[in-house]
Design an enzyme around this catalytic site. Structure first.
Site, PDB file in Angstrom:
ATOM      1  N   ARG A   1       0.829  -1.219   0.000  1.00  0.00           N
ATOM      2  CA  ARG A   1       0.000   0.000   0.000  1.00  0.00           C
ATOM      3  C   ARG A   1       0.861   1.265   0.000  1.00  0.00           C
ATOM      4  O   ARG A   1       1.903   1.329   0.626  1.00  0.00           O
ATOM      5  CB  ARG A   1      -0.901   0.033   1.234  1.00  0.00           C
ATOM      6  CG  ARG A   1      -1.574   1.379   1.435  1.00  0.00           C
ATOM      7  CD  ARG A   1      -2.674   1.373   2.461  1.00  0.00           C
ATOM      8  NE  ARG A   1      -2.352   0.592   3.633  1.00  0.00           N
ATOM      9  CZ  ARG A   1      -3.252   0.122   4.471  1.00  0.00           C
ATOM     10  NH1 ARG A   1      -4.524   0.350   4.271  1.00  0.00           N
ATOM     11  NH2 ARG A   1      -2.898  -0.574   5.528  1.00  0.00           N
TER      12      ARG A   1
ATOM     13  N   ARG B   1       2.606   3.380   5.376  1.00  0.00           N
ATOM     14  CA  ARG B   1       2.201   3.524   6.774  1.00  0.00           C
ATOM     15  C   ARG B   1       3.144   2.780   7.710  1.00  0.00           C
ATOM     16  O   ARG B   1       3.649   1.703   7.372  1.00  0.00           O
ATOM     17  CB  ARG B   1       0.771   2.981   6.956  1.00  0.00           C
ATOM     18  CG  ARG B   1      -0.262   4.054   6.751  1.00  0.00           C
ATOM     19  CD  ARG B   1      -1.666   3.549   6.722  1.00  0.00           C
ATOM     20  NE  ARG B   1      -2.026   2.541   7.702  1.00  0.00           N
ATOM     21  CZ  ARG B   1      -3.244   2.020   7.809  1.00  0.00           C
ATOM     22  NH1 ARG B   1      -4.199   2.417   6.997  1.00  0.00           N
ATOM     23  NH2 ARG B   1      -3.502   1.103   8.710  1.00  0.00           N
TER      24      ARG B   1
ATOM     25  N   ARG C   1      -2.179  -7.279  13.552  1.00  0.00           N
ATOM     26  CA  ARG C   1      -3.466  -6.626  13.266  1.00  0.00           C
ATOM     27  C   ARG C   1      -4.498  -7.665  12.820  1.00  0.00           C
ATOM     28  O   ARG C   1      -5.670  -7.599  13.210  1.00  0.00           O
ATOM     29  CB  ARG C   1      -3.280  -5.555  12.184  1.00  0.00           C
ATOM     30  CG  ARG C   1      -2.588  -4.309  12.727  1.00  0.00           C
ATOM     31  CD  ARG C   1      -1.933  -3.483  11.642  1.00  0.00           C
ATOM     32  NE  ARG C   1      -2.846  -2.977  10.646  1.00  0.00           N
ATOM     33  CZ  ARG C   1      -2.473  -2.519   9.451  1.00  0.00           C
ATOM     34  NH1 ARG C   1      -1.196  -2.489   9.125  1.00  0.00           N
ATOM     35  NH2 ARG C   1      -3.356  -2.086   8.595  1.00  0.00           N
TER      36      ARG C   1
HETATM   37  P1  AP5 Z   1      -7.443  -0.101   2.118  1.00  0.00           P
HETATM   38  O1  AP5 Z   1      -8.641   0.426   1.423  1.00  0.00           O
HETATM   39  O2  AP5 Z   1      -6.466   0.892   2.668  1.00  0.00           O
HETATM   40  O3  AP5 Z   1      -7.880  -1.177   3.235  1.00  0.00           O
HETATM   41  P2  AP5 Z   1      -8.421  -0.984   4.701  1.00  0.00           P
HETATM   42  O4  AP5 Z   1      -9.420  -2.050   4.961  1.00  0.00           O
HETATM   43  O5  AP5 Z   1      -8.871   0.435   4.913  1.00  0.00           O
HETATM   44  O6  AP5 Z   1      -7.095  -1.318   5.473  1.00  0.00           O
HETATM   45  P3  AP5 Z   1      -6.449  -0.689   6.752  1.00  0.00           P
HETATM   46  O7  AP5 Z   1      -5.087  -1.290   6.853  1.00  0.00           O
HETATM   47  O8  AP5 Z   1      -6.520   0.824   6.716  1.00  0.00           O
HETATM   48  O9  AP5 Z   1      -7.372  -1.233   7.860  1.00  0.00           O
HETATM   49  P4  AP5 Z   1      -7.052  -1.286   9.359  1.00  0.00           P
HETATM   50  O10 AP5 Z   1      -8.357  -1.673   9.923  1.00  0.00           O
HETATM   51  O11 AP5 Z   1      -5.893  -2.126   9.733  1.00  0.00           O
HETATM   52  O12 AP5 Z   1      -6.512   0.197   9.666  1.00  0.00           O
HETATM   53  P5  AP5 Z   1      -7.159   1.463  10.347  1.00  0.00           P
HETATM   54  O13 AP5 Z   1      -6.586   2.639   9.680  1.00  0.00           O
HETATM   55  O14 AP5 Z   1      -8.627   1.347  10.477  1.00  0.00           O
HETATM   56  O15 AP5 Z   1      -6.691  -1.076   1.106  1.00  0.00           O
HETATM   57  C1  AP5 Z   1      -5.477  -1.715   1.483  1.00  0.00           C
HETATM   58  C2  AP5 Z   1      -4.588  -1.875   0.229  1.00  0.00           C
HETATM   59  O16 AP5 Z   1      -5.248  -2.752  -0.682  1.00  0.00           O
HETATM   60  C3  AP5 Z   1      -4.357  -0.560  -0.549  1.00  0.00           C
HETATM   61  O17 AP5 Z   1      -3.065  -0.604  -1.110  1.00  0.00           O
HETATM   62  C4  AP5 Z   1      -5.412  -0.592  -1.666  1.00  0.00           C
HETATM   63  O18 AP5 Z   1      -5.002   0.114  -2.813  1.00  0.00           O
HETATM   64  C5  AP5 Z   1      -5.502  -2.099  -1.939  1.00  0.00           C
HETATM   65  N1  AP5 Z   1      -6.835  -2.511  -2.367  1.00  0.00           N
HETATM   66  C6  AP5 Z   1      -8.050  -2.081  -1.907  1.00  0.00           C
HETATM   67  N2  AP5 Z   1      -9.038  -2.744  -2.534  1.00  0.00           N
HETATM   68  C7  AP5 Z   1      -8.432  -3.617  -3.396  1.00  0.00           C
HETATM   69  C8  AP5 Z   1      -8.918  -4.590  -4.312  1.00  0.00           C
HETATM   70  N3  AP5 Z   1     -10.238  -4.810  -4.485  1.00  0.00           N
HETATM   71  N4  AP5 Z   1      -8.016  -5.317  -5.018  1.00  0.00           N
HETATM   72  C9  AP5 Z   1      -6.679  -5.125  -4.866  1.00  0.00           C
HETATM   73  N5  AP5 Z   1      -6.157  -4.214  -4.003  1.00  0.00           N
HETATM   74  C10 AP5 Z   1      -7.026  -3.484  -3.289  1.00  0.00           C
HETATM   75  O19 AP5 Z   1      -6.574   1.320  11.828  1.00  0.00           O
HETATM   76  C11 AP5 Z   1      -5.199   1.456  12.067  1.00  0.00           C
HETATM   77  C12 AP5 Z   1      -4.942   1.333  13.567  1.00  0.00           C
HETATM   78  O20 AP5 Z   1      -5.630   2.380  14.272  1.00  0.00           O
HETATM   79  C13 AP5 Z   1      -5.419   0.038  14.229  1.00  0.00           C
HETATM   80  O21 AP5 Z   1      -4.487  -1.004  14.105  1.00  0.00           O
HETATM   81  C14 AP5 Z   1      -5.581   0.509  15.685  1.00  0.00           C
HETATM   82  O22 AP5 Z   1      -4.320   0.620  16.313  1.00  0.00           O
HETATM   83  C15 AP5 Z   1      -6.139   1.909  15.523  1.00  0.00           C
HETATM   84  N6  AP5 Z   1      -7.618   1.952  15.472  1.00  0.00           N
HETATM   85  C16 AP5 Z   1      -8.374   2.362  14.409  1.00  0.00           C
HETATM   86  N7  AP5 Z   1      -9.672   2.260  14.691  1.00  0.00           N
HETATM   87  C17 AP5 Z   1      -9.758   1.783  15.955  1.00  0.00           C
HETATM   88  C18 AP5 Z   1     -10.849   1.439  16.790  1.00  0.00           C
HETATM   89  N8  AP5 Z   1     -12.122   1.570  16.384  1.00  0.00           N
HETATM   90  N9  AP5 Z   1     -10.580   0.947  18.032  1.00  0.00           N
HETATM   91  C19 AP5 Z   1      -9.310   0.817  18.464  1.00  0.00           C
HETATM   92  N10 AP5 Z   1      -8.219   1.115  17.710  1.00  0.00           N
HETATM   93  C20 AP5 Z   1      -8.441   1.593  16.482  1.00  0.00           C
END
Ligand code: AP5
Length: 218
Positions: free
Chosen positions: A127, A159, A170
């Site tokens: 990513r 990231r 994760r």
């Molecule tokens: P992307 O769209 O970025 O996927 P995503 O599901 O948003 O992935 P994240 O890694 O952002 O999810 P996450 O839940 O770990 O992170 P978050 O920021 O919420 O796509 C990923 C990649 O795949 C990209 O390169 C994209 O281009 C590619 N892609 C997308 N669709 C595709 C397809 N169809 N085919 C091929 N490629 C594709 O959280 C981060 C951290 O924040 C957590 O670990 C935690 O520490 C904290 N946090 C966030 N929310 C909370 C909460 N509610 N409670 C507690 N801690 C929290």
């Protein structure tokens, strides 16, 4: 429309949330983006959560619930919103219900983006995110044209939590917490699964639109 996008790290929540937000004219609310914004600003919240995010662990329920409470009270959420990465625990789901009840609103649909673990790891470790506009790219599946974002910026970032070791943690956290949430929203008859393995972002979005079509036109 009030929506939740649910799915493992790398399942495409951010990618699809941006498309839904543009389609329906509602804001994407990503707790991960808000937390990374605090880290970038060097705020006291940012300092508090920096190591937690870097290790792939969950931030406290109290902190994210408070962030969501403040965000949902903002003017642009009047017409609805798409939640990306929240709720992630049963306590967060309960708090969200109470919060929405106070506002006289409720969740209309929860979409679960389902992707095989092998593809999740491949997606996350390749990513790139634009530091200027937040657009999401992937060096394998959807590379930035000529190494530049379509907004013109060449500030494409990896990231801090996108290394293979943190990704495994994760995914483990997701596996532990997702089962109960899936049951909660299945019981409420709100959950739709979108099988996304091997599909392009546009193909997934077609399925998302189909799943939301009946609500979007109400
Ligand atoms: P992307 O769209 O970025 O996927 P995503 O599901 O948003 O992935 P994240 O890694 O952002 O999810 P996450 O839940 O770990 O992170 P978050 O920021 O919420 O796509 C990923 C990649 O795949 C990209 O390169 C994209 O281009 C590619 N892609 C997308 N669709 C595709 C397809 N169809 N085919 C091929 N490629 C594709 O959280 C981060 C951290 O924040 C957590 O670990 C935690 O520490 C904290 N946090 C966030 N929310 C909370 C909460 N509610 N409670 C507690 N801690 C929290």
């Amino acid at each position: 429309m009030e929506l939740i996008l649910f799915g493992a790290p790398g399942s495409g929540k951010g990618t699809q949330a941006k498309k839904i937000a543009a389609w329906l004219g509602i804001p994407q609310i990503s707790t991960g983006d808000i937390l990374r914004g605090e880290i970038q600003k060097g705020s006291s919240i940012g300092l508090q959560v920096k190591e937690i995010l870097a290790g792939g662990n969950l931030v406290s329920d109290a902190l994210v619930i408070e962030m969501i409470r403040a965000r949902l009270a903002e003017e642009d959420c009047q017409k609805g919103f798409v939640l990306d990465g929240f709720p992630r625990t049963e306590a967060q789901a309960t708090a969200l219900d109470l919060l929405l009840e106070e506002m006289g609103r409720s969740i209309q649909c929860v979409l679960s983006l389902d992707v095989s673990e092998e593809e999740l790891v491949a997606r996350i470790t390749k990513r790139q995110t634009c530091g200027k506009c937040g657009a999401i790219y992937n060096t394998q599946f959807s590379p930035a044209p000529n190494g530049r974002c379509t907004c013109g910026s060449d500030d494409l970032r990896v990231r801090a939590d996108d290394n293979e070791e943190t990704v495994r943690n994760r995914l483990q956290n997701y596996a532990e917490s997702s089962e109960i949430l899936i049951k909660v929203y299945e019981k409420k008859n709100l959950l739709s699964h979108i099988e996304s393995t091997g599909l392009t972002p546009d193909q997934v979005f077609t399925k998302v639109r189909e799943a939301l079509g009946h609500i979007a036109h109400e």
